[in-house]
Scaffold this motif. Sequence first.
Motif, PDB file in Angstrom:
ATOM      1  N   UNK A 269       0.785  -1.224   0.000  1.00 43.77           N
ATOM      2  CA  UNK A 269       0.000   0.000   0.000  1.00 43.77           C
ATOM      3  C   UNK A 269       0.818   1.275   0.000  1.00 43.77           C
ATOM      4  N   UNK A 270       2.114   1.173   0.238  1.00 42.77           N
ATOM      5  CA  UNK A 270       2.984   2.352   0.255  1.00 42.77           C
ATOM      6  C   UNK A 270       4.284   2.037  -0.481  1.00 42.77           C
ATOM      7  N   UNK A 271       4.962   3.060  -0.913  1.00 46.95           N
ATOM      8  CA  UNK A 271       6.276   2.889  -1.523  1.00 46.95           C
ATOM      9  C   UNK A 271       7.241   2.444  -0.422  1.00 46.95           C
ATOM     10  N   UNK A 272       7.975   1.326  -0.626  1.00 47.01           N
ATOM     11  CA  UNK A 272       8.942   0.917   0.397  1.00 47.01           C
ATOM     12  C   UNK A 272       9.939   2.030   0.675  1.00 47.01           C
ATOM     13  N   UNK A 273      10.118   2.326   1.953  1.00 49.14           N
ATOM     14  CA  UNK A 273      10.998   3.396   2.402  1.00 49.14           C
ATOM     15  C   UNK A 273      12.310   2.773   2.844  1.00 49.14           C
ATOM     16  N   UNK A 274      13.387   3.119   2.143  1.00 47.32           N
ATOM     17  CA  UNK A 274      14.697   2.549   2.448  1.00 47.32           C
ATOM     18  C   UNK A 274      15.535   3.539   3.239  1.00 47.32           C
ATOM     19  N   UNK A 275      16.118   3.045   4.322  1.00 43.32           N
ATOM     20  CA  UNK A 275      17.016   3.848   5.137  1.00 43.32           C
ATOM     21  C   UNK A 275      18.296   3.039   5.288  1.00 43.32           C
ATOM     22  N   UNK A 276      19.406   3.550   4.738  1.00 42.52           N
ATOM     23  CA  UNK A 276      20.649   2.802   4.861  1.00 42.52           C
ATOM     24  C   UNK A 276      21.627   3.523   5.770  1.00 42.52           C
ATOM     25  N   UNK A 277      21.994   4.734   5.446  1.00 43.30           N
ATOM     26  CA  UNK A 277      22.884   5.522   6.308  1.00 43.30           C
ATOM     27  C   UNK A 277      24.116   4.760   6.724  1.00 43.30           C
ATOM     28  N   UNK A 278      24.558   4.989   7.957  1.00 41.40           N
ATOM     29  CA  UNK A 278      25.757   4.323   8.470  1.00 41.40           C
ATOM     30  C   UNK A 278      25.412   3.085   9.272  1.00 41.40           C
ATOM     31  N   UNK A 279      24.145   2.875   9.558  1.00 44.97           N
ATOM     32  CA  UNK A 279      23.745   1.732  10.361  1.00 44.97           C
ATOM     33  C   UNK A 279      23.361   0.534   9.515  1.00 44.97           C
ATOM     34  N   UNK A 280      22.509  -0.290  10.079  1.00 39.62           N
ATOM     35  CA  UNK A 280      22.023  -1.478   9.403  1.00 39.62           C
ATOM     36  C   UNK A 280      20.969  -1.069   8.373  1.00 39.62           C
ATOM     37  N   UNK A 281      21.046  -1.569   7.131  1.00 44.57           N
ATOM     38  CA  UNK A 281      20.009  -1.230   6.146  1.00 44.57           C
ATOM     39  C   UNK A 281      18.622  -1.626   6.650  1.00 44.57           C
ATOM     40  N   UNK A 282      17.652  -0.761   6.421  1.00 49.18           N
ATOM     41  CA  UNK A 282      16.302  -0.939   6.935  1.00 49.18           C
ATOM     42  C   UNK A 282      15.302  -0.488   5.885  1.00 49.18           C
ATOM     43  N   UNK A 283      14.226  -1.244   5.694  1.00 46.36           N
ATOM     44  CA  UNK A 283      13.154  -0.880   4.779  1.00 46.36           C
ATOM     45  C   UNK A 283      11.823  -1.161   5.453  1.00 46.36           C
ATOM     46  N   UNK A 284      10.847  -0.274   5.238  1.00 49.91           N
ATOM     47  CA  UNK A 284       9.502  -0.545   5.750  1.00 49.91           C
ATOM     48  C   UNK A 284       8.476  -0.164   4.694  1.00 49.91           C
ATOM     49  N   UNK A 285       7.342  -0.850   4.734  1.00 51.33           N
ATOM     50  CA  UNK A 285       6.227  -0.546   3.857  1.00 51.33           C
ATOM     51  C   UNK A 285       4.959  -1.066   4.516  1.00 51.33           C
ATOM     52  N   UNK A 286       3.808  -0.674   3.971  1.00 54.79           N
ATOM     53  CA  UNK A 286       2.524  -1.103   4.521  1.00 54.79           C
ATOM     54  C   UNK A 286       1.871  -2.099   3.576  1.00 54.79           C
ATOM     55  N   UNK A 287       1.191  -3.083   4.160  1.00 49.53           N
ATOM     56  CA  UNK A 287       0.475  -4.103   3.403  1.00 49.53           C
ATOM     57  C   UNK A 287      -0.983  -4.068   3.823  1.00 49.53           C
ATOM     58  N   UNK A 288      -1.880  -4.077   2.820  1.00 47.01           N
ATOM     59  CA  UNK A 288      -3.309  -4.144   3.118  1.00 47.01           C
ATOM     60  C   UNK A 288      -3.804  -5.561   2.860  1.00 47.01           C
ATOM     61  N   UNK A 289      -4.675  -6.017   3.751  1.00 50.81           N
ATOM     62  CA  UNK A 289      -5.243  -7.349   3.643  1.00 50.81           C
ATOM     63  C   UNK A 289      -6.752  -7.203   3.781  1.00 50.81           C
ATOM     64  N   UNK A 290      -7.480  -7.631   2.758  1.00 48.19           N
ATOM     65  CA  UNK A 290      -8.940  -7.579   2.802  1.00 48.19           C
ATOM     66  C   UNK A 290      -9.475  -8.943   2.387  1.00 48.19           C
ATOM     67  N   UNK A 291     -10.251  -9.544   3.244  1.00 49.56           N
ATOM     68  CA  UNK A 291     -10.818 -10.857   2.965  1.00 49.56           C
ATOM     69  C   UNK A 291     -11.974 -10.734   1.969  1.00 49.56           C
ATOM     70  N   UNK A 292     -11.991 -11.617   0.974  1.00 53.87           N
ATOM     71  CA  UNK A 292     -13.113 -11.665   0.036  1.00 53.87           C
ATOM     72  C   UNK A 292     -14.221 -12.479   0.686  1.00 53.87           C
ATOM     73  N   UNK A 293     -15.435 -11.947   0.640  1.00 54.13           N
ATOM     74  CA  UNK A 293     -16.579 -12.613   1.264  1.00 54.13           C
ATOM     75  C   UNK A 293     -17.750 -12.677   0.296  1.00 54.13           C
ATOM     76  N   UNK A 294     -18.511 -13.750   0.407  1.00 56.03           N
ATOM     77  CA  UNK A 294     -19.717 -13.895  -0.399  1.00 56.03           C
ATOM     78  C   UNK A 294     -20.917 -13.455   0.435  1.00 56.03           C
ATOM     79  N   UNK A 295     -21.688 -12.517  -0.091  1.00 57.26           N
ATOM     80  CA  UNK A 295     -22.887 -12.033   0.596  1.00 57.26           C
ATOM     81  C   UNK A 295     -24.074 -12.838   0.068  1.00 57.26           C
ATOM     82  N   UNK A 296     -24.642 -13.711   0.914  1.00 50.56           N
ATOM     83  CA  UNK A 296     -25.737 -14.555   0.428  1.00 50.56           C
ATOM     84  C   UNK A 296     -27.002 -13.766   0.089  1.00 50.56           C
TER      85      UNK A 296
END
Length: 161
Positions: free
Chosen positions: A14-41
């Motif tokens: 859901x978002x552009x992965x954000x990369x942070x490397x700098x002088x420390x340990x490389x780090x990346x974060x992003x958001x994931x959306x999860x939506x269950x598909x349901x059948x409406x009777x």
Amino acid sequence: MRKAATVTVTGWVGTVPREVSGEGVPFTSFRVSVAERRFDPQTREWGDGPTEWFTVKAWRDLAINVSESIRKGDPVIVMGRLRTDQWESDKGTHAGFVIEADSVGHDMVWGSGTFRRRVHRSGAAGVERVEDATPEEPAEDPWATEPAAAEVDAPEPVLTP
């Protein structure tokens, strides 16, 4: 024995992965959306249930590979440890779920892909460089337990008249 809640989530980036490397340990974060598909009777139609959002955090080599491979809108499968993250803002204290990723990949149900292996090699003065290993140039696998095909003595063909 790991004493963390391990989860596997399939969803959409859901978002552009954000990369942070700098002088420390490389780090990346992003958001994931999860939506269950349901059948409406009642309407006899399929629809999406409520959307859940997870922040995915990756470190080191995984962070680099994720930032180079994952794009907003991609279908992904994420496996890792589930944590609760708390932060402060001008609107007060917030909490949300965070997955500390052990593995991230594209969900092949929705399309195809090509794997490109990255090989880390130490260069001059201990500087690490990363090379892509293509099928035309297979890289040496440091975890291989069998000799490479070129190292195996193949029997010579016997020619018959």
